[in-house]
Design a protein around this motif. Structure first.
Motif, mmCIF file in Angstrom:
data_model
loop_
_atom_site.group_PDB
_atom_site.id
_atom_site.type_symbol
_atom_site.label_atom_id
_atom_site.label_comp_id
_atom_site.label_asym_id
_atom_site.label_seq_id
_atom_site.Cartn_x
_atom_site.Cartn_y
_atom_site.Cartn_z
ATOM 1 N N ASN A 117 -12.900 8.185 5.868
ATOM 2 C CA ASN A 117 -11.748 9.059 6.058
ATOM 3 C C ASN A 117 -11.926 10.014 7.228
ATOM 4 O OD1 ASN A 117 -9.133 9.780 5.206
ATOM 5 N ND2 ASN A 117 -9.881 11.495 3.996
ATOM 6 N N THR A 185 -4.458 16.534 1.840
ATOM 7 C CA THR A 185 -5.836 16.116 1.596
ATOM 8 C C THR A 185 -6.234 16.566 0.206
ATOM 9 O OG1 THR A 185 -6.546 16.069 3.911
ATOM 10 C CG2 THR A 185 -8.239 16.462 2.270
ATOM 11 N N HIS A 301 -7.787 3.472 10.353
ATOM 12 C CA HIS A 301 -6.407 3.922 10.221
ATOM 13 C C HIS A 301 -5.727 4.116 11.578
ATOM 14 C CE1 HIS A 301 -8.728 5.170 6.660
ATOM 15 N NE2 HIS A 301 -7.667 4.702 6.018
ATOM 16 N N GLY A 324 -5.966 7.396 3.683
ATOM 17 C CA GLY A 324 -7.389 7.139 3.849
ATOM 18 C C GLY A 324 -8.180 7.719 2.694
ATOM 19 N N VAL A 325 -9.325 7.108 2.410
ATOM 20 C CA VAL A 325 -10.236 7.648 1.407
ATOM 21 C C VAL A 325 -11.655 7.459 1.926
ATOM 22 C CG1 VAL A 325 -10.170 5.453 0.150
ATOM 23 C CG2 VAL A 325 -11.044 7.492 -0.986
ATOM 24 N N GLY A 326 -12.444 8.502 1.818
ATOM 25 C CA GLY A 326 -13.812 8.443 2.326
ATOM 26 C C GLY A 326 -14.817 8.889 1.291
ATOM 27 N N TRP A 331 -9.490 12.168 -0.045
ATOM 28 C CA TRP A 331 -8.305 11.384 0.287
ATOM 29 C C TRP A 331 -7.437 12.182 1.253
ATOM 30 C CZ3 TRP A 331 -10.922 11.206 -4.101
ATOM 31 C CH2 TRP A 331 -11.103 9.983 -4.759
ATOM 32 N N THR A 332 -6.895 11.528 2.275
ATOM 33 C CA THR A 332 -5.945 12.152 3.197
ATOM 34 C C THR A 332 -4.766 11.202 3.384
ATOM 35 O OG1 THR A 332 -7.655 13.390 4.379
ATOM 36 C CG2 THR A 332 -5.572 13.056 5.525
#
Length: 348
Positions: A117, A185, A301, A324-326, A331-332
Protein backbone atom coordinates in the motif's frame (compact mmCIF):
# COMPACT_ATOMS: atom_id res chain seq x y z
CA UNK A 1 -11.68 12.86 3.49
CA UNK A 2 -13.60 14.67 0.78
CA UNK A 3 -11.37 16.82 -1.37
CA UNK A 4 -12.06 20.13 -3.08
CA UNK A 5 -9.90 21.28 -5.99
CA UNK A 6 -7.64 18.22 -6.01
CA UNK A 7 -6.76 16.75 -9.39
CA UNK A 8 -4.81 13.94 -11.00
CA UNK A 9 -2.78 15.85 -13.57
CA UNK A 10 -0.43 13.15 -14.87
CA UNK A 11 0.32 9.44 -14.79
CA UNK A 12 3.34 7.44 -15.88
CA UNK A 13 4.76 3.93 -15.73
CA UNK A 14 7.96 2.07 -16.42
CA UNK A 15 7.90 -1.67 -17.13
CA UNK A 16 11.09 -3.60 -17.96
CA UNK A 17 11.15 -5.41 -21.29
CA UNK A 18 12.54 -8.74 -20.02
CA UNK A 19 9.88 -11.35 -19.25
CA UNK A 20 9.92 -14.49 -17.12
CA UNK A 21 6.92 -16.80 -17.57
CA UNK A 22 5.31 -19.10 -15.07
CA UNK A 23 6.10 -22.00 -17.39
CA UNK A 24 9.80 -21.09 -17.29
CA UNK A 25 9.74 -20.90 -13.50
CA UNK A 26 8.03 -24.30 -13.30
CA UNK A 27 10.62 -25.84 -15.63
CA UNK A 28 13.40 -24.38 -13.46
CA UNK A 29 11.89 -25.89 -10.31
CA UNK A 30 11.14 -22.49 -8.77
CA UNK A 31 7.35 -22.75 -8.97
CA UNK A 32 4.72 -25.48 -9.02
CA UNK A 33 2.00 -26.05 -11.58
CA UNK A 34 -0.56 -26.32 -8.78
CA UNK A 35 0.29 -22.82 -7.54
CA UNK A 36 0.29 -21.48 -11.08
CA UNK A 37 -3.21 -22.81 -11.72
CA UNK A 38 -4.45 -21.41 -8.40
CA UNK A 39 -2.80 -18.00 -8.71
CA UNK A 40 -3.40 -17.35 -12.41
CA UNK A 41 -0.34 -15.11 -12.88
CA UNK A 42 1.04 -15.93 -16.34
CA UNK A 43 4.31 -13.99 -16.36
CA UNK A 44 6.22 -11.07 -14.83
CA UNK A 45 8.66 -8.40 -15.95
CA UNK A 46 12.24 -8.69 -14.72
CA UNK A 47 14.39 -5.60 -14.24
CA UNK A 48 18.06 -5.43 -15.20
CA UNK A 49 20.27 -5.21 -12.14
CA UNK A 50 22.66 -2.66 -13.63
CA UNK A 51 20.28 0.11 -14.74
CA UNK A 52 16.69 -0.77 -13.84
CA UNK A 53 16.70 -0.48 -10.08
CA UNK A 54 13.41 0.48 -8.40
CA UNK A 55 14.35 4.14 -7.97
CA UNK A 56 15.65 4.32 -11.55
CA UNK A 57 12.40 2.92 -12.88
CA UNK A 58 10.42 5.28 -10.64
CA UNK A 59 12.37 8.28 -11.95
CA UNK A 60 11.59 7.24 -15.54
CA UNK A 61 7.89 6.91 -14.70
CA UNK A 62 8.05 10.28 -12.95
CA UNK A 63 9.45 12.03 -16.01
CA UNK A 64 6.58 10.70 -18.08
CA UNK A 65 3.94 11.72 -15.52
CA UNK A 66 5.41 15.21 -15.10
CA UNK A 67 5.56 15.78 -18.86
CA UNK A 68 1.92 14.72 -19.21
CA UNK A 69 0.83 16.90 -16.28
CA UNK A 70 1.77 20.23 -17.82
CA UNK A 71 3.38 21.31 -14.54
CA UNK A 72 6.83 22.87 -14.50
CA UNK A 73 9.45 21.31 -12.21
CA UNK A 74 9.56 24.40 -10.00
CA UNK A 75 5.84 24.04 -9.25
CA UNK A 76 6.32 20.87 -7.23
CA UNK A 77 6.42 21.11 -3.47
CA UNK A 78 6.74 17.44 -2.57
CA UNK A 79 8.12 14.15 -3.88
CA UNK A 80 6.91 10.96 -2.16
CA UNK A 81 8.35 7.56 -3.09
CA UNK A 82 6.68 4.35 -1.96
CA UNK A 83 8.37 0.96 -2.02
CA UNK A 84 8.36 -2.51 -0.56
CA UNK A 85 11.62 -4.11 -1.75
CA UNK A 86 15.34 -3.45 -1.57
CA UNK A 87 15.88 -0.20 -3.48
CA UNK A 88 19.45 -0.79 -4.64
CA UNK A 89 21.49 0.41 -1.69
CA UNK A 90 21.46 0.35 2.13
CA UNK A 91 21.27 3.52 4.25
CA UNK A 92 20.13 5.52 1.24
CA UNK A 93 17.22 7.79 0.30
CA UNK A 94 15.61 6.68 -2.98
CA UNK A 95 13.07 9.52 -2.89
CA UNK A 96 15.92 11.99 -3.30
CA UNK A 97 17.24 10.02 -6.27
CA UNK A 98 13.78 10.14 -7.89
CA UNK A 99 13.61 13.88 -7.33
CA UNK A 100 17.09 14.58 -8.72
CA UNK A 101 16.42 12.46 -11.80
CA UNK A 102 12.96 13.80 -12.61
CA UNK A 103 12.00 17.32 -11.49
CA UNK A 104 15.17 18.38 -9.65
CA UNK A 105 14.77 21.45 -7.48
CA UNK A 106 14.33 21.79 -3.75
CA UNK A 107 10.92 20.29 -2.95
CA UNK A 108 10.49 18.24 0.19
CA UNK A 109 11.02 14.49 -0.20
CA UNK A 110 9.73 11.52 1.74
CA UNK A 111 9.85 7.73 1.54
CA UNK A 112 6.88 5.51 2.43
CA UNK A 113 7.38 1.85 3.30
CA UNK A 114 3.93 0.45 3.99
CA UNK A 115 4.09 -2.78 2.06
CA UNK A 116 1.94 -3.10 -1.03
CA UNK A 117 0.00 0.00 0.00
CA UNK A 118 3.04 2.28 -0.09
CA UNK A 119 2.02 4.03 -3.31
CA UNK A 120 -1.48 4.83 -2.08
CA UNK A 121 -0.35 5.90 1.40
CA UNK A 122 2.02 8.25 -0.41
CA UNK A 123 -0.92 9.43 -2.51
CA UNK A 124 -3.03 10.37 0.52
CA UNK A 125 -0.11 12.07 2.29
CA UNK A 126 0.60 14.07 -0.87
CA UNK A 127 -3.08 15.00 -1.16
CA UNK A 128 -2.98 16.54 2.32
CA UNK A 129 0.25 18.34 1.48
CA UNK A 130 -0.97 20.05 -1.68
CA UNK A 131 -4.39 20.80 -0.19
CA UNK A 132 -2.62 22.79 2.54
CA UNK A 133 -0.46 24.58 -0.05
CA UNK A 134 -2.63 25.86 -2.91
CA UNK A 135 -1.04 26.31 -6.34
CA UNK A 136 1.48 23.51 -5.69
CA UNK A 137 1.83 20.04 -7.13
CA UNK A 138 3.11 16.78 -5.67
CA UNK A 139 4.86 13.88 -7.37
CA UNK A 140 4.04 10.42 -6.04
CA UNK A 141 6.11 7.45 -7.24
CA UNK A 142 6.38 3.79 -6.36
CA UNK A 143 8.86 1.23 -7.60
CA UNK A 144 9.93 -2.27 -6.69
CA UNK A 145 12.00 -5.18 -8.00
CA UNK A 146 12.54 -8.65 -6.60
CA UNK A 147 15.74 -10.63 -7.16
CA UNK A 148 17.49 -13.70 -5.86
CA UNK A 149 19.24 -14.48 -3.63
CA UNK A 150 17.52 -11.92 -1.35
CA UNK A 151 13.96 -12.54 -2.57
CA UNK A 152 12.42 -15.29 -4.69
CA UNK A 153 9.65 -13.74 -6.76
CA UNK A 154 8.02 -17.16 -7.34
CA UNK A 155 8.37 -18.71 -3.89
CA UNK A 156 8.85 -16.17 -1.12
CA UNK A 157 5.12 -15.70 -0.50
CA UNK A 158 1.86 -17.59 -0.82
CA UNK A 159 -0.65 -16.77 -3.57
CA UNK A 160 1.51 -14.00 -4.97
CA UNK A 161 4.08 -13.73 -7.74
CA UNK A 162 6.22 -10.61 -7.74
CA UNK A 163 7.06 -8.60 -10.85
CA UNK A 164 9.24 -5.53 -11.35
CA UNK A 165 8.00 -2.08 -12.33
CA UNK A 166 7.27 1.49 -11.28
CA UNK A 167 4.53 4.08 -11.53
CA UNK A 168 4.15 7.82 -10.99
CA UNK A 169 1.26 10.18 -10.39
CA UNK A 170 1.05 13.98 -10.25
CA UNK A 171 -1.42 15.60 -7.85
CA UNK A 172 -2.38 19.22 -8.43
CA UNK A 173 -4.66 21.84 -6.91
CA UNK A 174 -4.75 23.73 -10.20
CA UNK A 175 -5.65 21.44 -13.03
CA UNK A 176 -5.94 17.83 -14.15
CA UNK A 177 -7.84 15.38 -16.31
CA UNK A 178 -9.57 13.82 -13.27
CA UNK A 179 -10.87 15.20 -10.01
CA UNK A 180 -10.15 13.35 -6.76
CA UNK A 181 -13.47 13.18 -4.95
CA UNK A 182 -12.37 11.57 -1.69
CA UNK A 183 -9.82 9.26 -0.08
CA UNK A 184 -9.73 7.25 3.13
CA UNK A 185 -7.21 5.18 5.08
CA UNK A 186 -7.97 2.57 7.73
CA UNK A 187 -5.41 0.62 9.75
CA UNK A 188 -5.51 -2.48 11.94
CA UNK A 189 -2.00 -2.81 13.35
CA UNK A 190 -2.97 -5.79 15.52
CA UNK A 191 -2.47 -7.80 12.30
CA UNK A 192 1.13 -6.60 12.02
CA UNK A 193 2.65 -9.92 13.28
CA UNK A 194 1.42 -11.77 10.17
CA UNK A 195 4.41 -10.63 8.13
CA UNK A 196 6.90 -10.27 10.99
CA UNK A 197 7.18 -13.90 12.05
CA UNK A 198 8.83 -15.05 15.23
CA UNK A 199 12.48 -14.08 14.76
CA UNK A 200 14.13 -10.67 14.73
CA UNK A 201 17.13 -10.07 12.44
CA UNK A 202 20.11 -7.74 12.62
CA UNK A 203 19.78 -6.52 9.06
CA UNK A 204 18.62 -7.31 5.54
CA UNK A 205 19.59 -10.71 4.12
CA UNK A 206 20.55 -11.92 7.57
CA UNK A 207 22.68 -15.07 7.43
CA UNK A 208 22.19 -15.03 3.64
CA UNK A 209 18.67 -16.45 3.96
CA UNK A 210 16.18 -15.71 1.21
CA UNK A 211 13.13 -13.90 2.57
CA UNK A 212 10.31 -16.33 3.40
CA UNK A 213 7.01 -14.59 3.97
CA UNK A 214 5.39 -18.02 3.91
CA UNK A 215 7.18 -19.13 7.08
CA UNK A 216 6.34 -15.86 8.85
CA UNK A 217 2.63 -16.44 8.19
CA UNK A 218 2.90 -20.00 9.45
CA UNK A 219 4.60 -18.75 12.62
CA UNK A 220 1.77 -16.29 13.18
CA UNK A 221 -1.01 -18.82 12.58
CA UNK A 222 0.64 -21.24 15.01
CA UNK A 223 0.23 -18.78 17.88
CA UNK A 224 -3.50 -19.39 18.36
CA UNK A 225 -6.58 -21.32 17.33
CA UNK A 226 -8.82 -20.26 14.43
CA UNK A 227 -6.46 -17.41 13.58
CA UNK A 228 -6.85 -17.91 9.84
CA UNK A 229 -10.64 -17.50 9.94
CA UNK A 230 -10.39 -14.59 12.39
CA UNK A 231 -7.81 -12.84 10.20
CA UNK A 232 -9.92 -13.16 7.05
CA UNK A 233 -12.94 -11.84 8.96
CA UNK A 234 -11.03 -8.82 10.24
CA UNK A 235 -9.56 -8.07 6.82
CA UNK A 236 -13.01 -8.16 5.24
CA UNK A 237 -14.32 -5.89 8.00
CA UNK A 238 -11.48 -3.43 7.31
CA UNK A 239 -12.20 -3.47 3.58
CA UNK A 240 -15.83 -2.57 4.23
CA UNK A 241 -14.76 0.09 6.73
CA UNK A 242 -12.51 1.91 4.27
CA UNK A 243 -14.91 1.67 1.33
CA UNK A 244 -17.96 2.45 3.47
CA UNK A 245 -16.40 5.67 4.74
CA UNK A 246 -15.33 6.59 1.22
CA UNK A 247 -18.79 6.04 -0.27
CA UNK A 248 -20.38 8.00 2.58
CA UNK A 249 -18.09 10.91 1.76
CA UNK A 250 -19.16 11.09 -1.89
CA UNK A 251 -22.74 9.84 -1.60
CA UNK A 252 -22.19 6.97 -4.03
CA UNK A 253 -21.78 3.20 -4.02
CA UNK A 254 -19.94 0.43 -5.76
CA UNK A 255 -22.47 0.34 -8.61
CA UNK A 256 -21.57 3.95 -9.44
CA UNK A 257 -17.95 3.02 -10.11
CA UNK A 258 -16.96 2.44 -13.74
CA UNK A 259 -13.76 0.60 -12.75
CA UNK A 260 -11.98 -0.83 -9.72
CA UNK A 261 -8.18 -0.77 -9.54
CA UNK A 262 -6.50 -3.25 -7.19
CA UNK A 263 -3.18 -5.09 -6.86
CA UNK A 264 -2.14 -7.89 -9.22
CA UNK A 265 -2.16 -10.63 -6.61
CA UNK A 266 -3.24 -14.27 -6.95
CA UNK A 267 -6.71 -15.17 -8.19
CA UNK A 268 -7.88 -16.39 -4.78
CA UNK A 269 -6.87 -13.12 -3.11
CA UNK A 270 -8.64 -10.90 -5.63
CA UNK A 271 -11.75 -13.11 -5.62
CA UNK A 272 -12.18 -13.16 -1.86
CA UNK A 273 -10.42 -9.88 -1.10
CA UNK A 274 -12.35 -7.70 -3.57
CA UNK A 275 -14.79 -9.27 -6.01
CA UNK A 276 -17.00 -11.29 -3.66
CA UNK A 277 -17.19 -8.88 -0.70
CA UNK A 278 -17.72 -5.82 -2.91
CA UNK A 279 -19.81 -7.42 -5.63
CA UNK A 280 -17.53 -6.33 -8.48
CA UNK A 281 -17.36 -8.03 -11.88
CA UNK A 282 -13.72 -8.63 -12.95
CA UNK A 283 -14.52 -7.06 -16.33
CA UNK A 284 -14.63 -3.73 -14.48
CA UNK A 285 -10.95 -4.10 -13.56
CA UNK A 286 -7.61 -4.42 -15.40
CA UNK A 287 -6.77 -7.73 -13.70
CA UNK A 288 -6.78 -9.67 -16.97
CA UNK A 289 -3.91 -7.40 -18.09
CA UNK A 290 -2.20 -7.46 -14.68
CA UNK A 291 -1.85 -11.25 -14.76
CA UNK A 292 1.02 -10.69 -17.23
CA UNK A 293 2.88 -8.41 -14.80
CA UNK A 294 2.31 -9.86 -11.33
CA UNK A 295 2.44 -8.02 -8.05
CA UNK A 296 4.77 -5.03 -8.41
CA UNK A 297 4.91 -4.29 -4.70
CA UNK A 298 3.92 -0.71 -3.93
CA UNK A 299 3.61 0.20 -7.62
CA UNK A 300 0.63 -1.93 -8.71
CA UNK A 301 -2.11 0.62 -8.21
CA UNK A 302 -0.44 3.52 -10.00
CA UNK A 303 0.81 1.32 -12.86
CA UNK A 304 -2.65 -0.23 -13.26
CA UNK A 305 -4.35 3.15 -13.12
CA UNK A 306 -1.99 4.42 -15.80
CA UNK A 307 -2.83 1.40 -17.98
CA UNK A 308 -6.56 1.98 -17.48
CA UNK A 309 -6.37 5.61 -18.59
CA UNK A 310 -4.01 4.77 -21.47
CA UNK A 311 -6.21 2.03 -22.89
CA UNK A 312 -9.83 2.11 -21.68
CA UNK A 313 -12.51 4.18 -23.45
CA UNK A 314 -13.15 6.36 -20.40
CA UNK A 315 -15.62 9.22 -20.60
CA UNK A 316 -16.09 12.42 -18.58
CA UNK A 317 -18.09 11.54 -15.50
CA UNK A 318 -16.71 8.02 -15.15
CA UNK A 319 -15.65 7.24 -11.59
CA UNK A 320 -12.67 5.02 -10.81
CA UNK A 321 -12.25 3.39 -7.40
CA UNK A 322 -8.74 2.41 -6.31
CA UNK A 323 -8.19 0.21 -3.25
CA UNK A 324 -4.89 -0.85 -1.73
CA UNK A 325 -3.95 -2.94 1.28
CA UNK A 326 -0.48 -3.31 2.72
CA UNK A 327 1.25 -5.25 5.44
CA UNK A 328 0.86 -3.62 8.77
CA UNK A 329 -2.11 -3.75 8.00
CA UNK A 330 -3.40 -0.63 6.32
CA UNK A 331 -6.07 -0.01 3.70
CA UNK A 332 -6.31 3.08 1.46
CA UNK A 333 -9.00 3.88 -1.08
CA UNK A 334 -9.79 6.83 -3.29
CA UNK A 335 -12.27 7.75 -6.01
CA UNK A 336 -11.45 9.95 -8.96
CA UNK A 337 -13.91 11.27 -11.53
CA UNK A 338 -12.87 11.81 -15.12
CA UNK A 339 -13.23 15.42 -16.27
CA UNK A 340 -11.79 14.91 -19.71
CA UNK A 341 -9.87 12.32 -21.69
CA UNK A 342 -6.20 13.40 -21.74
CA UNK A 343 -4.48 13.79 -25.10
CA UNK A 344 -2.26 10.77 -24.40
CA UNK A 345 -5.26 8.43 -23.86
CA UNK A 346 -7.73 6.92 -26.38
CA UNK A 347 -10.77 9.04 -27.10
CA UNK A 348 -14.06 7.35 -26.20
Amino acid sequence: MRWDSLYVAGLGAYLPEAVETAEEAIAAGRYTREEHLANGIRQVRVARLEDEGPAQMAAAAARQAVERSGHLPEEFGLVVHGNNSHQGQEFWTPASYVQDNSIGGHAATAEVRQGSNGGLVGFELAASWVAARPDTAALVTAGDSFHLPYFDRWNSDDQQVFGDGAGALVLSTRTGFARVLASTTYADSTLEPIYRGGDWTTGPFAESRTVSLRSRKRDFLATGENLYEQTIERMTKSLHAVTGQLFDEIGAGIDDMAYLIHANTGQTIVDWGFYHPLGVDPSRTVYAWGRDFGHMGAADHIVNLNHLVETAPLRPGDKVLTIGVGTGFIWTAFVMEMLEVPSWAPQA
